[in-house]
Design an enzyme around this catalytic site. Structure first.
Site, PDB file in Angstrom:
ATOM      1  N   PHE A  11       2.558   7.986  11.337  1.00 18.73           N
ATOM      2  CA  PHE A  11       1.319   7.806  12.099  1.00 18.73           C
ATOM      3  C   PHE A  11       0.382   7.005  11.182  1.00 18.73           C
ATOM      4  CE2 PHE A  11       1.965  10.009  16.156  1.00 18.73           C
ATOM      5  CZ  PHE A  11       3.288  10.369  15.958  1.00 18.73           C
ATOM      6  N   ASN A  12      -0.930   7.181  11.201  1.00 18.88           N
ATOM      7  CA  ASN A  12      -1.793   6.285  10.405  1.00 18.88           C
ATOM      8  C   ASN A  12      -1.848   6.715   8.944  1.00 18.88           C
ATOM      9  OD1 ASN A  12      -3.130   4.582  12.601  1.00 18.88           O
ATOM     10  ND2 ASN A  12      -3.437   6.676  13.308  1.00 18.88           N
ATOM     11  N   LEU A  59       5.369 -10.436  -2.141  1.00 18.17           N
ATOM     12  CA  LEU A  59       3.938 -10.443  -2.484  1.00 18.17           C
ATOM     13  C   LEU A  59       3.065 -11.049  -1.384  1.00 18.17           C
ATOM     14  CD1 LEU A  59       4.129 -11.337  -6.307  1.00 18.17           C
ATOM     15  CD2 LEU A  59       4.039  -9.088  -5.235  1.00 18.17           C
ATOM     16  N   TYR A  96       0.828  -1.216   0.000  1.00 16.68           N
ATOM     17  CA  TYR A  96       0.000   0.000   0.000  1.00 16.68           C
ATOM     18  C   TYR A  96       0.866   1.272   0.000  1.00 16.68           C
ATOM     19  CZ  TYR A  96      -2.867   3.638   2.192  1.00 16.68           C
ATOM     20  OH  TYR A  96      -3.478   4.827   2.509  1.00 16.68           O
ATOM     21  N   ILE A  97       1.693   1.438   1.030  1.00 20.84           N
ATOM     22  CA  ILE A  97       2.517   2.659   1.083  1.00 20.84           C
ATOM     23  C   ILE A  97       3.637   2.568   0.043  1.00 20.84           C
ATOM     24  CG2 ILE A  97       3.963   4.139   2.538  1.00 20.84           C
ATOM     25  CD1 ILE A  97       2.417   3.025   4.976  1.00 20.84           C
ATOM     26  N   SER A 118       7.558   3.580  12.743  1.00 12.89           N
ATOM     27  CA  SER A 118       6.147   3.774  13.095  1.00 12.89           C
ATOM     28  C   SER A 118       6.040   4.561  14.388  1.00 12.89           C
ATOM     29  CB  SER A 118       5.527   2.391  13.289  1.00 12.89           C
ATOM     30  OG  SER A 118       4.299   2.498  13.957  1.00 12.89           O
ATOM     31  N   LYS A 123      10.118  -2.260  15.412  1.00 10.03           N
ATOM     32  CA  LYS A 123      10.533  -1.040  14.701  1.00 10.03           C
ATOM     33  C   LYS A 123      11.640  -0.322  15.474  1.00 10.03           C
ATOM     34  CE  LYS A 123       7.719  -1.297  11.183  1.00 10.03           C
ATOM     35  NZ  LYS A 123       8.180  -1.427   9.818  1.00 10.03           N
ATOM     36  N   ILE A 183     -17.221   0.690  16.999  1.00  8.10           N
ATOM     37  CA  ILE A 183     -16.510   1.800  17.661  1.00  8.10           C
ATOM     38  C   ILE A 183     -16.163   1.295  19.061  1.00  8.10           C
ATOM     39  CG2 ILE A 183     -16.685   4.146  18.565  1.00  8.10           C
ATOM     40  CD1 ILE A 183     -18.529   4.862  16.337  1.00  8.10           C
ATOM     41  N   ARG A 189     -11.212  -1.320  23.843  1.00  6.10           N
ATOM     42  CA  ARG A 189     -10.207  -2.385  23.692  1.00  6.10           C
ATOM     43  C   ARG A 189      -9.064  -2.118  24.665  1.00  6.10           C
ATOM     44  NH1 ARG A 189      -9.407  -2.284  17.245  1.00  6.10           N
ATOM     45  NH2 ARG A 189      -8.924  -0.173  17.860  1.00  6.10           N
ATOM     46  N   TYR A 249       5.068  -5.276  17.849  1.00  2.81           N
ATOM     47  CA  TYR A 249       5.291  -4.611  16.547  1.00  2.81           C
ATOM     48  C   TYR A 249       6.126  -3.330  16.743  1.00  2.81           C
ATOM     49  CZ  TYR A 249       4.165  -1.555  12.602  1.00  2.81           C
ATOM     50  OH  TYR A 249       4.241  -0.664  11.559  1.00  2.81           O
TER      51      TYR A 249
HETATM   52  N1  LIG Z   1      -0.036   1.501   7.095  1.00  8.52           N
HETATM   53  C1  LIG Z   1       0.309   2.256   8.138  1.00  8.52           C
HETATM   54  O1  LIG Z   1      -0.513   3.065   8.644  1.00  8.52           O
HETATM   55  C2  LIG Z   1       1.701   2.185   8.706  1.00  8.52           C
HETATM   56  C3  LIG Z   1       2.017   2.972   9.829  1.00  8.52           C
HETATM   57  C4  LIG Z   1       3.313   2.919  10.345  1.00  8.52           C
HETATM   58  C5  LIG Z   1       4.287   2.145   9.710  1.00  8.52           C
HETATM   59  N2  LIG Z   1       3.949   1.386   8.632  1.00  8.52           N
HETATM   60  C6  LIG Z   1       5.007   0.576   7.987  1.00  8.52           C
HETATM   61  O2  LIG Z   1       5.024   0.878   6.599  1.00  8.52           O
HETATM   62  C7  LIG Z   1       5.470  -0.258   5.862  1.00  8.52           C
HETATM   63  C8  LIG Z   1       4.517  -0.531   4.727  1.00  8.52           C
HETATM   64  O3  LIG Z   1       3.217  -0.759   5.251  1.00  8.52           O
HETATM   65  P1  LIG Z   1       1.931  -0.904   4.327  1.00  8.52           P
HETATM   66  O4  LIG Z   1       0.812  -0.280   5.078  1.00  8.52           O
HETATM   67  O5  LIG Z   1       2.220  -0.458   2.942  1.00  8.52           O
HETATM   68  O6  LIG Z   1       1.733  -2.484   4.377  1.00  8.52           O
HETATM   69  P2  LIG Z   1       1.605  -3.554   3.200  1.00  8.52           P
HETATM   70  O7  LIG Z   1       1.334  -4.858   3.863  1.00  8.52           O
HETATM   71  O8  LIG Z   1       0.631  -3.078   2.173  1.00  8.52           O
HETATM   72  O9  LIG Z   1       3.059  -3.528   2.567  1.00  8.52           O
HETATM   73  C9  LIG Z   1       4.124  -4.348   2.989  1.00  8.52           C
HETATM   74  C10 LIG Z   1       4.764  -4.921   1.735  1.00  8.52           C
HETATM   75  O10 LIG Z   1       5.922  -5.660   2.100  1.00  8.52           O
HETATM   76  C11 LIG Z   1       5.883  -6.937   1.459  1.00  8.52           C
HETATM   77  N3  LIG Z   1       6.614  -7.849   2.349  1.00  8.52           N
HETATM   78  C12 LIG Z   1       6.246  -8.274   3.591  1.00  8.52           C
HETATM   79  N4  LIG Z   1       7.176  -9.108   4.089  1.00  8.52           N
HETATM   80  C13 LIG Z   1       8.160  -9.193   3.148  1.00  8.52           C
HETATM   81  C14 LIG Z   1       9.390  -9.888   3.087  1.00  8.52           C
HETATM   82  N5  LIG Z   1       9.801 -10.700   4.063  1.00  8.52           N
HETATM   83  N6  LIG Z   1      10.162  -9.739   1.984  1.00  8.52           N
HETATM   84  C15 LIG Z   1       9.762  -8.933   0.953  1.00  8.52           C
HETATM   85  N7  LIG Z   1       8.592  -8.274   0.944  1.00  8.52           N
HETATM   86  C16 LIG Z   1       7.802  -8.402   2.040  1.00  8.52           C
HETATM   87  C17 LIG Z   1       4.413  -7.271   1.301  1.00  8.52           C
HETATM   88  O11 LIG Z   1       4.144  -8.212   0.273  1.00  8.52           O
HETATM   89  C18 LIG Z   1       3.833  -5.888   0.984  1.00  8.52           C
HETATM   90  O12 LIG Z   1       3.885  -5.601  -0.395  1.00  8.52           O
HETATM   91  C19 LIG Z   1       5.596  -1.380   6.894  1.00  8.52           C
HETATM   92  O13 LIG Z   1       6.948  -1.468   7.256  1.00  8.52           O
HETATM   93  C20 LIG Z   1       4.755  -0.908   8.056  1.00  8.52           C
HETATM   94  O14 LIG Z   1       5.202  -1.455   9.269  1.00  8.52           O
HETATM   95  C21 LIG Z   1       2.692   1.395   8.106  1.00  8.52           C
END
Ligand SMILES: NC(=O)c1ccc[n+]([C@@H]2O[C@H](COP(=O)([O-])OP(=O)(O)OC[C@H]3O[C@@H](n4cnc5c(N)ncnc54)[C@H](O)[C@@H]3O)[C@@H](O)[C@H]2O)c1
Length: 324
Positions: free
Chosen positions: A169-170, A33, A11-12, A117, A145, A207, A282, A141
């Protein structure tokens, strides 16, 4: 600039890929993937399927190409799951990050951008949370980090690699030009959940508690647009190259919205009723988490262009509305 983006099909990550391509970088995506949406593999990148946990996959990544930097997003991200299955988070987040970091050292890569995070802070001692807030994660988690941030500090001291730890953050929203079309997998985030309910795929929004000391009793959180996050990775990398100094930065919107406020605003934008149910609080949830991001604004001149609530809602809806 030739860079690797681990987790670049997530996603990010897919939004970071867009920001890097927009900047003219040559991008390789490395992703196993596991939680990616294949639809989000950008055809303008070189895609290598592989895991940061597998030595052969990492060798394959570095065998033919030389890179200037790694942006490391690959990880597991569910805080609740991390408490039930800490082994998975140890492998994927701690060992996986060390593996890619050691590969960077072996391959003489000088710059590393890490997806950290706000979970490194744990329960807020004060809000808004700045980078000087105590680091006392309240789930495993968050610890994974923090542990990686600490390793980065040591690897930088010993090997000279320059790094940025970006404490998100989120993350919310989608590219406003609809260039990312694949939804987030297994998301527990509020805005996608509201969209699922609006589409009738889920019956109601739970909620968890409406008796917090906030304006409407529901929890307040900080939601930052994913494209604003994405550009911060590029600005951070360019800062490391120019100033040769490490960075630890909060990335949030600095604006807190309550759960009810987001539901009500979505109802009004989509012009439909969206059912919700108030449940028990929660364990571990707190009333308010909001960031202070003045460091990012001052140091990398970061601007939160898309993090207004309406843009977060509308850009998510344009993806969720067209999917069956
Ligand atoms: N979404 C949020 O709000 C948020 C907030 C704080 C931090 N983060 C951090 O941002 C990063 C991305 O998060 P996201 O929301 O895009 O999640 P996501 O699950 O969509 O993306 C993670 C990606 O990493 C890949 N992946 C996972 N394990 C792997 C591995 N061992 N080897 C190779 N690829 C691997 C997955 O296939 C996926 O494409 C993460 O590190 C997450 O901890 C996210």
């Amino acid at each position: 600039m030739k860079i690797v983006i681990t987790g670049g099909a997530g996603y990010i990550g897919s939004h970071v890929v867009l920001a890097a391509l927009d900047r003219g970088y040559d991008v390789t995506v490395f992703d196993d993937l596991s939680t990616a949406n294949k639809e989000n593999i950008n055809p303008k990148t070189k895609f290598i399927e592989g895991s940061v946990n597998l030595k052969d996959d990492l060798s394959n990544l570095f065998i033919n190409d030389r890179y200037d930097a790694v942006i490391h997003l690959a990880a597991s991200k569910a805080s609740g799951e991390s408490m039930l299955n800490p082994k998975k988070y140890t492998y994927n987040n701690i060992i996986g990050s060390l593996n890619i970091l050691m590969s960077c050292i072996d391959n003489d890569i000088k710059y590393f951008i890490f997806s950290s995070s706000a979970a490194v802070y744990g329960n807020p001692r004060y809000v808004p949370i700045d980078e000087f807030h105590p680091l006392i994660p309240s789930n495993y988690y968050g610890y994974t980090k923090l542990s990686t941030e600490n390793s980065l500090e040591w690897f930088s001291k010993i090997h000279g690699i320059k790094y940025a730890s970006l404490r998100y953050f989120n993350a919310a929203g989608f590219d406003i030009d609809k260039r990312i079309t694949g939804k987030e997998k297994n998301t527990e985030n509020l805005i996608p959940l509201i969209m699922e309910v609006a589409k009738g795929r889920k019956p109601f929004i739970p909620i968890y508690g409406n008796d917090y000391k906030t304006k409407d009793g529901t929890g307040i959180r900080d939601y930052v647009h994913v494209s604003d996050l994405a550009i911060a990775h590029i600005s951070s990398l360019e800062y490391l190259i120019k100033h040769s100094k490490n960075l630890i930065l909060n990335l949030g919107s600095e604006a807190g919205f309550s759960v009810l406020e987001i539901i009500e605003r979505t109802k009004s934008i989509l012009k439909m009723d969206i059912p919700y149910k108030v449940m028990e609080r929660r364990v571990g949830d707190v009333a308010k988490i909001v960031s202070s991001c003045s460091q990012a604004e001052d140091i990398i001149r970061w601007e939160k262009k898309h993090s207004g609530l309406d843009t977060l809602i509308k850009s998510t809806w344009q993806i969720y509305n067209k999917k069956t």
